[in-house]
Design an enzyme around this catalytic site. Structure first.
Site, mmCIF file in Angstrom:
data_model
loop_
_atom_site.group_PDB
_atom_site.id
_atom_site.type_symbol
_atom_site.label_atom_id
_atom_site.label_comp_id
_atom_site.label_asym_id
_atom_site.label_seq_id
_atom_site.Cartn_x
_atom_site.Cartn_y
_atom_site.Cartn_z
ATOM 1 N N ARG A 1 0.837 -1.199 0.000
ATOM 2 C CA ARG A 1 0.000 0.000 0.000
ATOM 3 C C ARG A 1 0.871 1.247 0.000
ATOM 4 O O ARG A 1 1.782 1.381 0.819
ATOM 5 C CB ARG A 1 -0.927 0.038 1.220
ATOM 6 C CG ARG A 1 -2.036 -0.987 1.147
ATOM 7 C CD ARG A 1 -3.038 -0.794 2.272
ATOM 8 N NE ARG A 1 -4.036 -1.846 2.273
ATOM 9 C CZ ARG A 1 -4.961 -1.986 3.208
ATOM 10 N NH1 ARG A 1 -5.007 -1.147 4.224
ATOM 11 N NH2 ARG A 1 -5.833 -2.975 3.144
ATOM 12 N N LYS B 1 -12.448 -11.278 5.509
ATOM 13 C CA LYS B 1 -13.616 -10.736 6.200
ATOM 14 C C LYS B 1 -14.617 -10.305 5.143
ATOM 15 O O LYS B 1 -14.260 -10.039 4.003
ATOM 16 C CB LYS B 1 -13.224 -9.589 7.122
ATOM 17 C CG LYS B 1 -12.280 -8.539 6.567
ATOM 18 C CD LYS B 1 -11.874 -7.579 7.663
ATOM 19 C CE LYS B 1 -10.822 -6.573 7.202
ATOM 20 N NZ LYS B 1 -9.462 -7.120 7.220
ATOM 21 N N ASP C 1 -14.990 -5.498 2.656
ATOM 22 C CA ASP C 1 -14.727 -6.535 3.656
ATOM 23 C C ASP C 1 -15.068 -6.113 5.081
ATOM 24 O O ASP C 1 -15.076 -6.950 5.974
ATOM 25 C CB ASP C 1 -13.268 -7.030 3.574
ATOM 26 C CG ASP C 1 -12.235 -5.952 3.847
ATOM 27 O OD1 ASP C 1 -12.609 -4.784 4.059
ATOM 28 O OD2 ASP C 1 -11.023 -6.289 3.845
ATOM 29 N N ARG C 2 -15.353 -4.850 5.311
ATOM 30 C CA ARG C 2 -15.694 -4.394 6.651
ATOM 31 C C ARG C 2 -17.168 -4.038 6.735
ATOM 32 O O ARG C 2 -17.824 -3.811 5.720
ATOM 33 C CB ARG C 2 -14.839 -3.189 7.049
ATOM 34 C CG ARG C 2 -13.356 -3.498 7.045
ATOM 35 C CD ARG C 2 -12.526 -2.312 7.505
ATOM 36 N NE ARG C 2 -11.115 -2.649 7.416
ATOM 37 C CZ ARG C 2 -10.187 -2.291 8.301
ATOM 38 N NH1 ARG C 2 -10.533 -1.567 9.344
ATOM 39 N NH2 ARG C 2 -8.931 -2.640 8.145
ATOM 40 N N SER D 1 -8.368 -1.012 0.845
ATOM 41 C CA SER D 1 -9.409 -1.254 1.829
ATOM 42 C C SER D 1 -10.190 0.014 2.164
ATOM 43 O O SER D 1 -10.813 0.615 1.309
ATOM 44 C CB SER D 1 -8.813 -1.882 3.092
ATOM 45 O OG SER D 1 -9.822 -2.288 3.992
ATOM 46 N N HIS D 2 -10.122 0.442 3.416
ATOM 47 C CA HIS D 2 -10.916 1.568 3.906
ATOM 48 C C HIS D 2 -10.185 2.891 3.764
ATOM 49 O O HIS D 2 -10.686 3.926 4.202
ATOM 50 C CB HIS D 2 -11.268 1.336 5.369
ATOM 51 C CG HIS D 2 -10.056 1.131 6.238
ATOM 52 N ND1 HIS D 2 -9.238 0.028 6.100
ATOM 53 C CD2 HIS D 2 -9.508 1.873 7.226
ATOM 54 C CE1 HIS D 2 -8.246 0.115 6.978
ATOM 55 N NE2 HIS D 2 -8.394 1.216 7.666
ATOM 56 N N ASP E 1 -17.193 -0.915 3.562
ATOM 57 C CA ASP E 1 -16.063 -0.035 3.277
ATOM 58 C C ASP E 1 -15.631 -0.092 1.816
ATOM 59 O O ASP E 1 -16.342 -0.606 0.962
ATOM 60 C CB ASP E 1 -14.894 -0.384 4.192
ATOM 61 C CG ASP E 1 -14.225 -1.696 3.820
ATOM 62 O OD1 ASP E 1 -14.932 -2.597 3.329
ATOM 63 O OD2 ASP E 1 -13.001 -1.821 4.018
ATOM 64 N N ASP F 1 -13.460 -1.792 -0.051
ATOM 65 C CA ASP F 1 -13.369 -3.032 -0.811
ATOM 66 C C ASP F 1 -14.369 -4.080 -0.367
ATOM 67 O O ASP F 1 -14.318 -5.225 -0.818
ATOM 68 C CB ASP F 1 -11.951 -3.602 -0.753
ATOM 69 C CG ASP F 1 -11.547 -4.069 0.632
ATOM 70 O OD1 ASP F 1 -12.084 -3.539 1.623
ATOM 71 O OD2 ASP F 1 -10.684 -4.958 0.740
ATOM 72 N N THR G 1 -3.605 -9.301 14.974
ATOM 73 C CA THR G 1 -4.410 -8.604 13.977
ATOM 74 C C THR G 1 -3.912 -8.976 12.585
ATOM 75 O O THR G 1 -2.718 -9.055 12.343
ATOM 76 C CB THR G 1 -4.313 -7.093 14.189
ATOM 77 O OG1 THR G 1 -4.892 -6.781 15.458
ATOM 78 C CG2 THR G 1 -5.050 -6.335 13.100
#
Length: 541
Positions: free
Chosen positions: A22, A376, A281-282, A113-114, A277, A279, A344
């Site tokens: 990232r 997730k 997954d949340r 992601s987010h 979110d 992508d 995590t």
């Protein structure tokens, strides 16, 4: 059609983190930056010839461009079949679903992601393995080693493909299939969730608001919630994926999904609220006039999962990330199943899932999942909630309060100190490590330290050891603080401080009041202001 071998120079900063590589968009736009990393990834797959590879992402800025590059490099590297989401789109859980369904060797998943998107936002590339989950550390380490020594990449010199038309194209010996990004995922959800019960729920006047945050879950939620299940038109808002997420931060929490949060706390609140979110997954769950913490959501889903067809046989086990509250542990104890505490990062759940040791898992950062994929899955969590509400006939807020009455309440919050100088956060963590042995017995803000350690995880499946996964401070008063540095940002460092306190009998107190002594103790123990210069966190969730 020509296969080109292009000389290149290695970049020293292509070390994948917890969720792949990232960086800011301008970093990825450097000549050969994307090509180097994709080629390095493929070079770690010696058995790639003729294999199936999945490619897709969350639609953020640069997504389409990188999908095209990945297709051309994959075809030049001998893959037999590429499954590409239409428009270059595949939510992260849908990518995992497609990898598993079609026996792919893995997938290139494009997402940060987010994190915010746009020309000055964030971008990410990660490789998901053949089990559908994020590549383990052995693979990401191999990718980095290859990236550091790369001198050339292979690519087909062909025009860009039409990503908006479903169908097959042949590039040399490689078949490129543009697929419906929703279909396989929706079919899997219909196997796990009682769609008929949810249809009856909506037919009876149940009102819901789902905020897709102008991100990839929009098409999935529209197709399933409004199309398959009969939710009223307009139930899904911000449903069109945008390259910059409409200028918003696509992180489903009360800060960044404030409009949804306020609606559910307003005078005409619908029966249920949820968000996902960047992508997909949340997830965030909001009951009428009650925010449901991700930790509580995991525990409630575990307590009622057997109401859904996919989990009617019960749960093999349950896992949570270490910073997640202990609410799920209490459910596991009642169910008589094993509860695992992991570092995590979703990859740590992968071994437990593959070994059949757990069925559900989750983490406090709005991620919940099960053995149906190896990521997730935000929309799945929402659908399971709807299944439970349909089966129990309870209002969402009543269901949460009934859970607290049975198990007690783990009051919980997270304080994020974002974009802090890395040296400052490292010094803070080292100072804590140096004092761990001396902390037990000391009192801070009226709380007495009972134990203190640096979390060390021994994987029960393969015996691998992962060190330094967060400082845990437990208090005699049934409270806990966890300090951890996040690996999901692209600038500076983020210090995350997780705070919780258990109350068996009093469930309707103000969380800020309950946690006030824990906050004070956490700041004093770590001297957060002294190390970071921050008197207050950047975000409280």
């Amino acid at each position: 059609m020509a296969l080109k071998t292009v000389p290149t120079t290695a970049f020293p900063d292509q070390k994948p983190g917890t969720s792949g590589l990232r960086k800011k968009v301008p970093v990825f736009r450097q000549p050969n930056y994307v090509e180097n990393f994709v080629q390095a990834t493929f070079d770690t797959l010696p058995d790639r010839a003729g294999q199936t590879l999945v490619i897709g992402g969350d639609g953020r800025f640069l997504n389409r461009e990188v999908v095209q590059v990945a297709i051309k490099i994959a075809a030049a590297n001998g893959f037999g079949r590429l499954l590409v989401g239409r428009g270059g789109l595949l939510s992260t859980p849908a990518a995992s679903c497609v990898i598993r369904k079609y026996g792919a060797i893995g997938g290139i998943v494009l997402s940060a992601s987010h994190n915010p998107g746009g020309p000055d936002g964030d971008f990410g590339i990660k490789f998901n393995a053949k089990n559908g989950g994020p590549a383990p550390e052995s693979v990401t380490a191999a990718i980095f080693e290859r990236a550091k020594g790369i001198t050339q990449y292979r690519i087909l010199d062909v025009p860009d493909l039409d990503l908006d038309r479903i169908g097959e194209t042949t590039l040399g010996d490689t078949v490129v299939a543009v697929i419906d990004p929703v279909a396989d995922y929706a079919a899997l959800m219909a196997e796990l969730i009682d769609f008929d019960a949810i249809r009856r729920l909506f037919a009876g006047g149940f009102r819901m608001r789902f905020d897709a945050m102008s991100a990839v879950t929009g098409p999935y939620a529209k197709a399933i919630l409004e199309g398959e299940l009969g939710a009223a038109p307009g139930t899904v808002v911000n449903a069109e994926p945008k390259e910059d997420f409409g200028g918003h931060h696509p992180d489903p929490n009360p800060v960044h999904a404030k409009e949804l949060f306020d609606l559910l706390h307003g005078p005409d609140a619908p029966d249920f609220g949820a968000a996902s979110d960047g992508d997909g997954d949340r997830n965030m769950i909001v009951a009428p006039h009650l925010f449901v913490t991700p930790s509580d959501s995991l525990a409630i889903l575990a307590a009622h999962a057997q109401r859904a067809p996919g989990y009617a046989a019960g749960l093999a086990g349950l896992a949570r990330s270490m910073p997640t509250s202990r609410a799920a542990d209490r459910v596991a104890k009642k169910l008589g199943i094993q509860a695992y505490e992991t570092p995590t990062g979703w990859k740590f759940f992968g071994n437990l899932l593959d070994a059949g040791l757990i069925t559900l898992c989750g983490e406090e950062s709005a991620g919940t999942g099960s053995n149906h994929v190896r990521e997730k899955d935000g929309l799945w969590a929402v659908l399971l909630w709807l299944n439970i509400l349909a089966a129990t006939g309870e209002r969402a807020d009543a269901l949460v309060r009934a859970h607290w009455a049975e198990f007690g309440r783990d009051y919980y919050t997270r304080h994020d100190y974002e974009e802090v100088e890395s040296a400052a956060t490292e010094a803070l963590m080292q100072s804590l490590r140096d004092r761990l042995a001396d902390l037990p017995g000391q009192a801070f803000a009226g709380l007495t330290v009972a134990s203190a350690d640096d979390f060390r995880y021994v994987d029960p499946v393969d015996g691998s050891v992962t060190e330094r996964q967060g400082i845990r401070i437990a208090f005699a008063e049934d409270a806990r603080v966890v300090y951890r540095l996040s690996g999901t940002g692209t600038q500076g460092a983020t210090l995350r401080v997780y705070l919780e306190r258990y109350d068996r009998d009093r469930h309707d107190r103000d969380p800020a009041e309950v946690l006030s002594p824990v906050v004070a103790a956490a700041r004093a123990i770590a001297d957060i202001a002294g190390h970071t210069g921050r008197a207050e966190p950047s975000v409280v969730t």
